[in-house]
Design a protein around this motif. Sequence first.
Motif, PDB file in Angstrom:
ATOM      1  N   SER A  91      51.983   0.970 -88.683  1.00  0.00           N
ATOM      2  CA  SER A  91      51.562   2.031 -87.760  1.00  0.00           C
ATOM      3  C   SER A  91      51.898   1.713 -86.305  1.00  0.00           C
ATOM      4  O   SER A  91      51.912   2.609 -85.472  1.00  0.00           O
ATOM      5  CB  SER A  91      50.060   2.302 -87.904  1.00  0.00           C
ATOM      6  OG  SER A  91      49.331   1.159 -87.494  1.00  0.00           O
ATOM      7  N   ASP A  92      52.177   0.433 -86.002  1.00  0.00           N
ATOM      8  CA  ASP A  92      52.541   0.044 -84.636  1.00  0.00           C
ATOM      9  C   ASP A  92      54.030   0.209 -84.355  1.00  0.00           C
ATOM     10  O   ASP A  92      54.462   0.106 -83.212  1.00  0.00           O
ATOM     11  CB  ASP A  92      52.131  -1.409 -84.361  1.00  0.00           C
ATOM     12  CG  ASP A  92      50.628  -1.573 -84.294  1.00  0.00           C
ATOM     13  OD1 ASP A  92      49.947  -0.586 -83.969  1.00  0.00           O
ATOM     14  OD2 ASP A  92      50.140  -2.687 -84.575  1.00  0.00           O
ATOM     15  N   VAL A  93      54.827   0.446 -85.399  1.00  0.00           N
ATOM     16  CA  VAL A  93      56.265   0.635 -85.210  1.00  0.00           C
ATOM     17  C   VAL A  93      56.504   2.014 -84.620  1.00  0.00           C
ATOM     18  O   VAL A  93      56.068   3.024 -85.165  1.00  0.00           O
ATOM     19  CB  VAL A  93      57.039   0.447 -86.530  1.00  0.00           C
ATOM     20  CG1 VAL A  93      58.512   0.762 -86.338  1.00  0.00           C
ATOM     21  CG2 VAL A  93      56.853  -0.967 -87.054  1.00  0.00           C
ATOM     22  N   ILE A  94      57.180   2.030 -83.468  1.00  0.00           N
ATOM     23  CA  ILE A  94      57.443   3.269 -82.750  1.00  0.00           C
ATOM     24  C   ILE A  94      58.759   3.894 -83.159  1.00  0.00           C
ATOM     25  O   ILE A  94      58.862   5.097 -83.357  1.00  0.00           O
ATOM     26  CB  ILE A  94      57.448   3.009 -81.220  1.00  0.00           C
ATOM     27  CG1 ILE A  94      56.091   2.470 -80.783  1.00  0.00           C
ATOM     28  CG2 ILE A  94      57.839   4.269 -80.449  1.00  0.00           C
ATOM     29  CD1 ILE A  94      56.092   1.907 -79.367  1.00  0.00           C
ATOM     30  N   ALA A  95      59.805   3.050 -83.264  1.00  0.00           N
ATOM     31  CA  ALA A  95      61.144   3.575 -83.507  1.00  0.00           C
ATOM     32  C   ALA A  95      62.032   2.519 -84.128  1.00  0.00           C
ATOM     33  O   ALA A  95      61.784   1.319 -83.997  1.00  0.00           O
ATOM     34  CB  ALA A  95      61.760   4.051 -82.198  1.00  0.00           C
ATOM     35  N   VAL A  96      63.080   2.987 -84.808  1.00  0.00           N
ATOM     36  CA  VAL A  96      64.140   2.119 -85.288  1.00  0.00           C
ATOM     37  C   VAL A  96      65.218   2.157 -84.214  1.00  0.00           C
ATOM     38  O   VAL A  96      65.485   3.198 -83.618  1.00  0.00           O
ATOM     39  CB  VAL A  96      64.676   2.610 -86.644  1.00  0.00           C
ATOM     40  CG1 VAL A  96      65.858   1.790 -87.095  1.00  0.00           C
ATOM     41  CG2 VAL A  96      63.564   2.595 -87.675  1.00  0.00           C
ATOM     42  N   VAL A  97      65.836   0.999 -83.970  1.00  0.00           N
ATOM     43  CA  VAL A  97      66.809   0.872 -82.886  1.00  0.00           C
ATOM     44  C   VAL A  97      68.169   0.527 -83.464  1.00  0.00           C
ATOM     45  O   VAL A  97      68.274  -0.334 -84.342  1.00  0.00           O
ATOM     46  CB  VAL A  97      66.353  -0.229 -81.896  1.00  0.00           C
ATOM     47  CG1 VAL A  97      67.350  -0.406 -80.798  1.00  0.00           C
ATOM     48  CG2 VAL A  97      64.988   0.111 -81.321  1.00  0.00           C
ATOM     49  N   HIS A  98      69.207   1.188 -82.956  1.00  0.00           N
ATOM     50  CA  HIS A  98      70.574   0.915 -83.361  1.00  0.00           C
ATOM     51  C   HIS A  98      71.307   0.356 -82.143  1.00  0.00           C
ATOM     52  O   HIS A  98      71.634   1.110 -81.222  1.00  0.00           O
ATOM     53  CB  HIS A  98      71.259   2.194 -83.866  1.00  0.00           C
ATOM     54  CG  HIS A  98      70.498   2.860 -84.975  1.00  0.00           C
ATOM     55  ND1 HIS A  98      70.539   2.404 -86.273  1.00  0.00           N
ATOM     56  CD2 HIS A  98      69.652   3.911 -84.968  1.00  0.00           C
ATOM     57  CE1 HIS A  98      69.764   3.168 -87.013  1.00  0.00           C
ATOM     58  NE2 HIS A  98      69.208   4.079 -86.247  1.00  0.00           N
ATOM     59  N   PRO A  99      71.559  -0.969 -82.121  1.00  0.00           N
ATOM     60  CA  PRO A  99      72.211  -1.582 -80.954  1.00  0.00           C
ATOM     61  C   PRO A  99      73.610  -0.995 -80.711  1.00  0.00           C
ATOM     62  O   PRO A  99      74.357  -0.747 -81.646  1.00  0.00           O
ATOM     63  CB  PRO A  99      72.308  -3.056 -81.335  1.00  0.00           C
ATOM     64  CG  PRO A  99      71.272  -3.255 -82.374  1.00  0.00           C
ATOM     65  CD  PRO A  99      71.199  -1.965 -83.128  1.00  0.00           C
ATOM     66  N   ILE A 100      73.914  -0.770 -79.428  1.00  0.00           N
ATOM     67  CA  ILE A 100      75.234  -0.284 -79.019  1.00  0.00           C
ATOM     68  C   ILE A 100      76.057  -1.459 -78.512  1.00  0.00           C
ATOM     69  O   ILE A 100      77.158  -1.710 -78.944  1.00  0.00           O
ATOM     70  CB  ILE A 100      75.099   0.820 -77.953  1.00  0.00           C
ATOM     71  CG1 ILE A 100      74.368   2.025 -78.552  1.00  0.00           C
ATOM     72  CG2 ILE A 100      76.491   1.225 -77.442  1.00  0.00           C
ATOM     73  CD1 ILE A 100      74.000   3.100 -77.554  1.00  0.00           C
ATOM     74  N   PHE A 101      75.506  -2.196 -77.544  1.00  0.00           N
ATOM     75  CA  PHE A 101      76.129  -3.430 -77.056  1.00  0.00           C
ATOM     76  C   PHE A 101      75.103  -4.277 -76.360  1.00  0.00           C
ATOM     77  O   PHE A 101      74.031  -3.877 -76.072  1.00  0.00           O
ATOM     78  CB  PHE A 101      77.326  -3.162 -76.134  1.00  0.00           C
ATOM     79  CG  PHE A 101      77.010  -2.372 -74.906  1.00  0.00           C
ATOM     80  CD1 PHE A 101      76.603  -3.026 -73.737  1.00  0.00           C
ATOM     81  CD2 PHE A 101      77.127  -0.994 -74.870  1.00  0.00           C
ATOM     82  CE1 PHE A 101      76.318  -2.299 -72.578  1.00  0.00           C
ATOM     83  CE2 PHE A 101      76.865  -0.284 -73.732  1.00  0.00           C
ATOM     84  CZ  PHE A 101      76.461  -0.920 -72.583  1.00  0.00           C
TER      85      PHE A 101
END
Length: 173
Positions: free
Chosen positions: A163-173
């Motif tokens: 429940s504390d996870v806000i978002a999934v992140v996709h690294p660009i650079f």
Amino acid sequence: MRNFLTHARQRWYLYLPLALIWALAAARIFIDPVPHVPLLFNVTPSLPYTVAFIERRTGVIARGDYVIYAFGGAATRHFPGLARQPFFKRVAGIEGDQVRVEGRRVLVNGIDVGQAKLFAMAGKLPLEPIEPSVIPPHYFYMQGTSPDSFDSRYRISGLVHASDVIAVVHPIF
């Protein structure tokens, strides 16, 4: 220097976005992950990425995913400023994974995920390794790539609830 300033003044539209990005990074600001601002600027050494695309949390979070979560660990008693602070880490353990501690070395499913330091960066707060356990349902073991990363290796940080996870992140650079 004068020639560069003249050049920059004439082509301000090229330099303004770069100046804004560097200003945000220098101020160590995380841009709030909201739908109309889907970028994250990371300036901490916990992960090797500076700019990443943010996708609101959808579906299953898997081992290896990069996420932003709101910190809610026990360290908030010692550092109230950490309460609900967004952290950017990699998911290194999911429910059912075995967490073992050998001395100060932490392993998830037998894979070495880091050495627990003796003290926090401030040098005043002693740090204990996480308790050996099986990761319960709806919890994750979070890991940064820096040896100084404040992540799930430490009891005071601990596992992160889904429940504390806000978002999934996709690294660009």
